[in-house]
Write a protein that holds these residues in place. Sequence first.
Motif: not given
Length: 448
Positions: A130, A146, A109, A106, A126
Motif C-alpha cells: 500500500e 488494514t 485477504w 484486500g 500488505l
Amino acid sequence: MESARTTRRFRPSRPAGPARPAAGAPPAATGRALTPVSRVLRLCLHALLFGLLALAAGRAVTDSAPGAGWVVTACALLAVVYVAGVRAPVVHRSPGAGALWLAGLGAAWAGLLVVSPDGLWIAFPLYFLELHLLRLRWGVTAVALTACAAIGGFLGHSSTVTPGAFLGPLIGGAVAVATILGYQALYRESERRRELIEELITTRAELAAAERGAGILAERERLAREIHDTLAQGLSSIQLLLRAAERSLGDGPPPAGPAADGDGGDAGRDAGGEAGGRAAALGHIARAREAAQDNLAEARRFVRALSPPDLEHGSLAAALERLCVGAPGVRARFSLSGSPTELPTPYEVALLRIAQSALANVVRHAGAGRAEITLTFMDASVTLDIVDDGRGFDPAAGRSGGGDGGGFGLPAMRSRAETLGGTFTVESAPGQGTAVAVTLPLPVEAPR
C-alpha cells in the motif's frame, strides 16, 4: 560618444527550474529501471507473502481445523490475485490500476481473515504494498484501515482481548511506514546524486569539447598570423626586389659604339654575349618573380582559409547577427550603431571571439532571459557591448555568482582587447545583470 553599456540595463529574471515529483511519490513513479536493491526488496516481499500464506494453509491442514478447505482456498485465491497484479505492468504504471489491484487483494485477504485468524499475518506485507503503490497520505490511510481490519479479525476469532491484539498490527504498521519513508528519502538522495553526477559528466564533456575547439581555433589564428607576418611578407619583399633588379637590368647602359677594324669582330662578339647574358638574367628574374607572386597568392589563400569560419561568408556584423540567432536558451538581439568601417582581420577575430565567450557565459551561467550585443563604430574606435538581464555578480570579489568572473573567460577577453591596444570593462552587481564592453582604437591606416 558614450558606450551603450551605461544606458542599458535589463530587469533580472528568475530562471525556471526543472519540475520535481510531488512529495511522497513512490520511486516507481519515476519510470526508472529497478536497481539491484529494489529487486532484492521485491523478492523479499514476494517470499514473505507466500511464506505467510503457506504457513496459514499448512497450520489449517495440520491442525485439522474446521474449515481447513476454505482456508486453503482463501490462501490460493489471495496468491492468484497477488501474482496477477505482479505480472501486470499496468499496475506499476497506473495509480488507478494499482489501487484497483490493492482493493482486490484486500477483499481476498478479508475472506482469509473470516476463515482463519492466521490471516492477520498477511497485514505486514500488505502495508508495504500500500505504501509503495499509493501516494503517502493515501498509503498511510490504507495502512491504518488494514491495521484495524487485522485487529478486528483477531478479535473475531479470539474470546479474550489482550494488548498484543492491538499493539501488534499498530506497531507493524508504524514500522512499515518508517521503513518506506526512510527508503524514499534514500532514493531521492540517490537520484539527486545521480543527476548531479550526470550533470558533471555532461559539463566535463562540453568543457573538453570547448577547450578542443578553442585550441583548434587558436592554432588556426596563430598559423594565419605566422604565415602573414613571415612567409607572406618575405615573399612580398622578394617580389619587390626582383622587380627592382629586373628594372635595373632593363635600364642598363647600351653597348659601346663601333671599334677599330682590327677589334671590330671581338667587340661585336662581346657585346652580343653581354646582351644574351642580360636577356637570360632578365628571364630568370622574371620567372623568379612569377614564382614569388604565385607563392604569395598561395600564402594569402592559406591566411584566408585559416581565418575563423564565421568571418568567411560575411562581415563582422553578419557574424554577430548569426551568433545571436543561434544562442540557445536566451533571447539574444544584435544591433549596429554608427557607420560600419572595414576592420583589420585581427580586430574582427578578437571582437567575434569576445562576443562568443561573453554570450556563452550568459547562456551557461547568468540564468538570463535576454541579452543584447551592440557593435558601435565611432570616429576613432569601435566598441562592442554585451548586456544581459541575468543574476549578475560582484566583479570586485574576484568570482561571480553565476558567471565566469573567477575563471579564464574574462581574463582571456581582457587579454584579447589589451593585445590590440584596447580597453575591457565589466559592470555587474548581484541581481542586476552584467554589461561587458570592449573598445578598440581604429588603426590610422584603416579605411573609413
